[in-house]
Design a protein around this motif. Structure first.
Motif, mmCIF file in Angstrom:
data_model
loop_
_atom_site.group_PDB
_atom_site.id
_atom_site.type_symbol
_atom_site.label_atom_id
_atom_site.label_comp_id
_atom_site.label_asym_id
_atom_site.label_seq_id
_atom_site.Cartn_x
_atom_site.Cartn_y
_atom_site.Cartn_z
ATOM 1 N N ASP A 195 0.818 -1.220 0.000
ATOM 2 C CA ASP A 195 0.000 0.000 0.000
ATOM 3 C C ASP A 195 0.851 1.270 0.000
ATOM 4 N N ALA A 196 2.063 1.190 0.580
ATOM 5 C CA ALA A 196 2.948 2.357 0.650
ATOM 6 C C ALA A 196 3.989 2.347 -0.466
ATOM 7 N N GLY A 197 4.081 1.265 -1.189
ATOM 8 C CA GLY A 197 5.061 1.182 -2.269
ATOM 9 C C GLY A 197 6.479 0.961 -1.784
ATOM 10 N N GLY A 198 6.635 0.366 -0.592
ATOM 11 C CA GLY A 198 7.976 0.101 -0.087
ATOM 12 C C GLY A 198 8.000 -0.184 1.400
ATOM 13 N N LEU A 199 9.165 -0.017 1.965
ATOM 14 C CA LEU A 199 9.418 -0.351 3.360
ATOM 15 C C LEU A 199 8.793 0.665 4.313
ATOM 16 N N THR A 200 8.118 0.150 5.370
ATOM 17 C CA THR A 200 7.486 1.005 6.375
ATOM 18 C C THR A 200 7.810 0.477 7.769
ATOM 19 N N GLU A 201 7.348 1.199 8.777
ATOM 20 C CA GLU A 201 7.510 0.766 10.164
ATOM 21 C C GLU A 201 6.852 -0.588 10.398
ATOM 22 N N ARG A 202 5.786 -0.884 9.682
ATOM 23 C CA ARG A 202 5.130 -2.195 9.817
ATOM 24 C C ARG A 202 6.091 -3.325 9.456
ATOM 25 N N ASP A 203 6.863 -3.115 8.410
ATOM 26 C CA ASP A 203 7.835 -4.128 8.001
ATOM 27 C C ASP A 203 8.913 -4.308 9.066
ATOM 28 N N ILE A 204 9.360 -3.207 9.617
ATOM 29 C CA ILE A 204 10.388 -3.269 10.657
ATOM 30 C C ILE A 204 9.846 -4.010 11.880
ATOM 31 N N ALA A 205 8.627 -3.675 12.293
ATOM 32 C CA ALA A 205 8.016 -4.332 13.454
ATOM 33 C C ALA A 205 7.855 -5.833 13.214
ATOM 34 N N LEU A 206 7.412 -6.220 12.031
ATOM 35 C CA LEU A 206 7.238 -7.643 11.745
ATOM 36 C C LEU A 206 8.593 -8.339 11.649
#
Length: 101
Positions: free
Chosen positions: A76-87
């Motif tokens: 949805d954001a087109g790349g790396l986000t805080e959600r990815d870091i948290a997971l």
């Protein structure tokens, strides 16, 4: 909308994830894990699936017997986000408990 990490934010966050690497040609990170057997690999995937569902953020992954390859990116954001870091941090914790080889 979910905030895509800036180059500086990405650099700082990835320092916390030494087992992860950038995916060539994508704004994503990946990690390969190897477990003792299929049971351990599947147990790990189950723990991650439960957490991912709670987060409403699902990994791309591939499993063959004792190997699990995980790729994280927020479509949805087109790349790396805080959600990815948290997971990714959760995955690292789950992998430590699963005793990967």
């Amino acid at each position: 909308m979910i905030h895509k990490l800036t180059s500086e934010e990405r650099k700082v966050q990835l320092e916390r994830l030494p087992h992860w690497s950038a995916v060539p040609g994508r704004d994503a990170i990946q990690r390969s894990l190897r477990f003792a057997d299929f049971n351990e690999a599947f147990g790990f995937m189950t723990r991650v699936a439960i957490k991912a569902q709670e987060m409403d953020h699902h990994p791309e992954w591939f499993n063959v017997y004792s190997r699990v390859d995980v790729t994280l990116s927020t479509h949805d954001a087109g790349g790396l986000t805080e959600r990815d870091i948290a997971l990714a941090l959760f995955i690292d914790e789950a992998a430590a408990h699963a005793k990967p080889m």
